[in-house]
Design a protein around this motif. Structure first.
Motif, PDB file in Angstrom:
ATOM      1  N   GLU A   1       4.656  89.732 -46.706  1.00  0.00           N
ATOM      2  CA  GLU A   1       3.522  89.017 -46.115  1.00  0.00           C
ATOM      3  C   GLU A   1       2.506  88.593 -47.177  1.00  0.00           C
ATOM      4  O   GLU A   1       2.166  89.379 -48.066  1.00  0.00           O
ATOM      5  N   PRO A   2       1.990  87.356 -47.091  1.00  0.00           N
ATOM      6  CA  PRO A   2       0.937  86.941 -48.019  1.00  0.00           C
ATOM      7  C   PRO A   2      -0.371  87.693 -47.784  1.00  0.00           C
ATOM      8  O   PRO A   2      -1.136  87.925 -48.714  1.00  0.00           O
ATOM      9  N   GLN A   3      -0.625  88.068 -46.530  1.00  0.00           N
ATOM     10  CA  GLN A   3      -1.764  88.900 -46.156  1.00  0.00           C
ATOM     11  C   GLN A   3      -1.238  90.012 -45.248  1.00  0.00           C
ATOM     12  O   GLN A   3      -0.362  89.758 -44.422  1.00  0.00           O
ATOM     13  N   PRO A   4      -1.746  91.228 -45.388  1.00  0.00           N
ATOM     14  CA  PRO A   4      -1.224  92.331 -44.566  1.00  0.00           C
ATOM     15  C   PRO A   4      -1.313  92.036 -43.071  1.00  0.00           C
ATOM     16  O   PRO A   4      -2.278  91.434 -42.599  1.00  0.00           O
TER      17      PRO A   4
ATOM     18  N   GLU B   1      14.261  83.743 -49.057  1.00  0.00           N
ATOM     19  CA  GLU B   1      13.689  82.433 -48.741  1.00  0.00           C
ATOM     20  C   GLU B   1      12.173  82.505 -48.753  1.00  0.00           C
ATOM     21  O   GLU B   1      11.574  83.407 -48.154  1.00  0.00           O
ATOM     22  N   VAL B   2      11.565  81.556 -49.462  1.00  0.00           N
ATOM     23  CA  VAL B   2      10.113  81.458 -49.547  1.00  0.00           C
ATOM     24  C   VAL B   2       9.661  80.317 -48.646  1.00  0.00           C
ATOM     25  O   VAL B   2      10.097  79.176 -48.813  1.00  0.00           O
ATOM     26  N   PHE B   3       8.783  80.633 -47.690  1.00  0.00           N
ATOM     27  CA  PHE B   3       8.256  79.643 -46.762  1.00  0.00           C
ATOM     28  C   PHE B   3       6.916  79.134 -47.286  1.00  0.00           C
ATOM     29  O   PHE B   3       5.865  79.725 -47.031  1.00  0.00           O
ATOM     30  N   ALA B   4       6.985  78.037 -48.051  1.00  0.00           N
ATOM     31  CA  ALA B   4       5.777  77.510 -48.684  1.00  0.00           C
ATOM     32  C   ALA B   4       4.725  77.118 -47.658  1.00  0.00           C
ATOM     33  O   ALA B   4       3.519  77.260 -47.898  1.00  0.00           O
ATOM     34  N   GLN B   5       5.164  76.630 -46.488  1.00  0.00           N
ATOM     35  CA  GLN B   5       4.225  76.188 -45.458  1.00  0.00           C
ATOM     36  C   GLN B   5       3.550  77.372 -44.766  1.00  0.00           C
ATOM     37  O   GLN B   5       2.632  77.184 -43.960  1.00  0.00           O
ATOM     38  N   GLN B   6       3.987  78.588 -45.059  1.00  0.00           N
ATOM     39  CA  GLN B   6       3.374  79.796 -44.509  1.00  0.00           C
ATOM     40  C   GLN B   6       2.752  80.637 -45.621  1.00  0.00           C
ATOM     41  O   GLN B   6       2.847  81.865 -45.640  1.00  0.00           O
TER      42      GLN B   6
ATOM     43  N   THR C   1      10.098  78.617 -54.676  1.00  0.00           N
ATOM     44  CA  THR C   1      10.123  78.075 -53.316  1.00  0.00           C
ATOM     45  C   THR C   1      11.569  77.783 -52.940  1.00  0.00           C
ATOM     46  O   THR C   1      12.440  77.689 -53.804  1.00  0.00           O
ATOM     47  N   GLY C   2      11.836  77.660 -51.637  1.00  0.00           N
ATOM     48  CA  GLY C   2      13.190  77.381 -51.183  1.00  0.00           C
ATOM     49  C   GLY C   2      13.958  78.649 -50.875  1.00  0.00           C
ATOM     50  O   GLY C   2      13.378  79.681 -50.535  1.00  0.00           O
TER      51      GLY C   2
ATOM     52  N   LEU D   1      18.438  80.399 -36.662  1.00  0.00           N
ATOM     53  CA  LEU D   1      17.874  79.430 -37.598  1.00  0.00           C
ATOM     54  C   LEU D   1      16.357  79.383 -37.479  1.00  0.00           C
ATOM     55  O   LEU D   1      15.805  79.456 -36.385  1.00  0.00           O
ATOM     56  N   GLN D   2      15.705  79.273 -38.627  1.00  0.00           N
ATOM     57  CA  GLN D   2      14.256  79.065 -38.659  1.00  0.00           C
ATOM     58  C   GLN D   2      13.955  78.087 -39.779  1.00  0.00           C
ATOM     59  O   GLN D   2      13.955  78.438 -40.956  1.00  0.00           O
ATOM     60  N   GLY D   3      13.738  76.821 -39.411  1.00  0.00           N
ATOM     61  CA  GLY D   3      13.439  75.799 -40.402  1.00  0.00           C
ATOM     62  C   GLY D   3      14.640  75.317 -41.188  1.00  0.00           C
ATOM     63  O   GLY D   3      14.491  74.615 -42.185  1.00  0.00           O
TER      64      GLY D   3
END
Length: 237
Positions: A186-189, A146-151, A114-115, A5-7
């Motif tokens: 990744e949002p950034q490489p 799964e999209v991690f909005a906080q990341q 998201t979600g 589990l993660q979040g």
């Protein structure tokens, strides 16, 4: 079950054990599935727990989710629905759209803002799952996204089984999996890569098995009669 589990909470992953869902799933299949629902003008929602919105209006269990619709689930809720030969589980606090394919009841694109969504797709081409940081071309498969909005919208994607054309940033790969091959978009490489390996998190074999059953399918590990290490590598024992 073997999952990390993660979040997410254990309770979120055990929805398929509830008596209400088991009864709803049994009724769905015994009544003939999606084709019969369409012919009988019944809705295509197998189960709705908690609050959700359809195109900005409150969603009710008897309604039909069509391609072109926008769906949003609230806190503590989840939604299971079927469109054509594809089935979807939407976790709480998720926002997505399903876009039209060749017909009104075939999905060409699942856009997850998201979600999280678990999905099973019948065989076919020209279908995709798209998030803010990743795109996946579907050829008939089971997947968890799964999209991690906080990341910064970092995306977790698991090719639970099947063949998928993966892309994130400038990275491209073809994922061929029989048992959970996982990636991060990744949002950034990271170390020059936008598509990086991941472990299997936040979903179970049983979830995919139930979604497959709703469309008369079986997962790759059910067909093979064995499972794998669920380490993100995609292989069976």
């Amino acid at each position: 079950m073997n999952h990390a589990l993660q979040g997410r909470t254990e309770r979120e992953l055990l929805w398929f054990r509830r008596r209400a869902f088991l009864c709803a799933a049994a009724a769905w299949t015994s009544l003939g599935g999606f084709g019969a629902a369409q012919a009988q003008a019944r809705g295509n929602i197998v189960e709705l727990q908690g609050d959700a919105l359809l195109n900005g209006q409150r969603l009710h269990p008897g309604q039909t989710i069509q391609t072109g619709d926008a769906v949003q689930t609230g806190p503590g809720s989840h939604l299971v629905f079927v469109v054509g030969d594809s089935s979807f589980l939407v976790r709480q606090n998720s926002q997505l759209t399903v876009e039209r394919g060749a017909t009104l009841f075939s999905v060409s694109l699942l856009r997850l803002v998201t979600g999280a969504v678990a999905s099973v797709w019948g065989r076919g081409s020209n279908r995709r799952i798209v998030t803010p940081t990743l795109a996946a071309g579907i050829r008939g498969t089971g997947a968890y996204t799964e999209v991690f909005a906080q990341q910064d919208n970092r995306t977790y994607f698991c090719n639970c089984y099947g063949t998928i054309d993966m892309s994130a940033g400038t990275d491209r790969t073809v994922s061929v999996s029989q048992y959970h091959q996982s990636f991060w978009g990744e949002p950034q490489p990271r170390d020059g890569r936008s598509l990086t390996p991941a472990q299997a998190i936040n979903h179970t074999d049983e979830e995919l098995e139930f979604l497959a059953r709703l469309t008369g399918q079986r997962t790759a590990w059910q067909v093979a009669g064995r499972r794998g290490p669920k380490d993100g590598g995609g292989a069976l024992y």
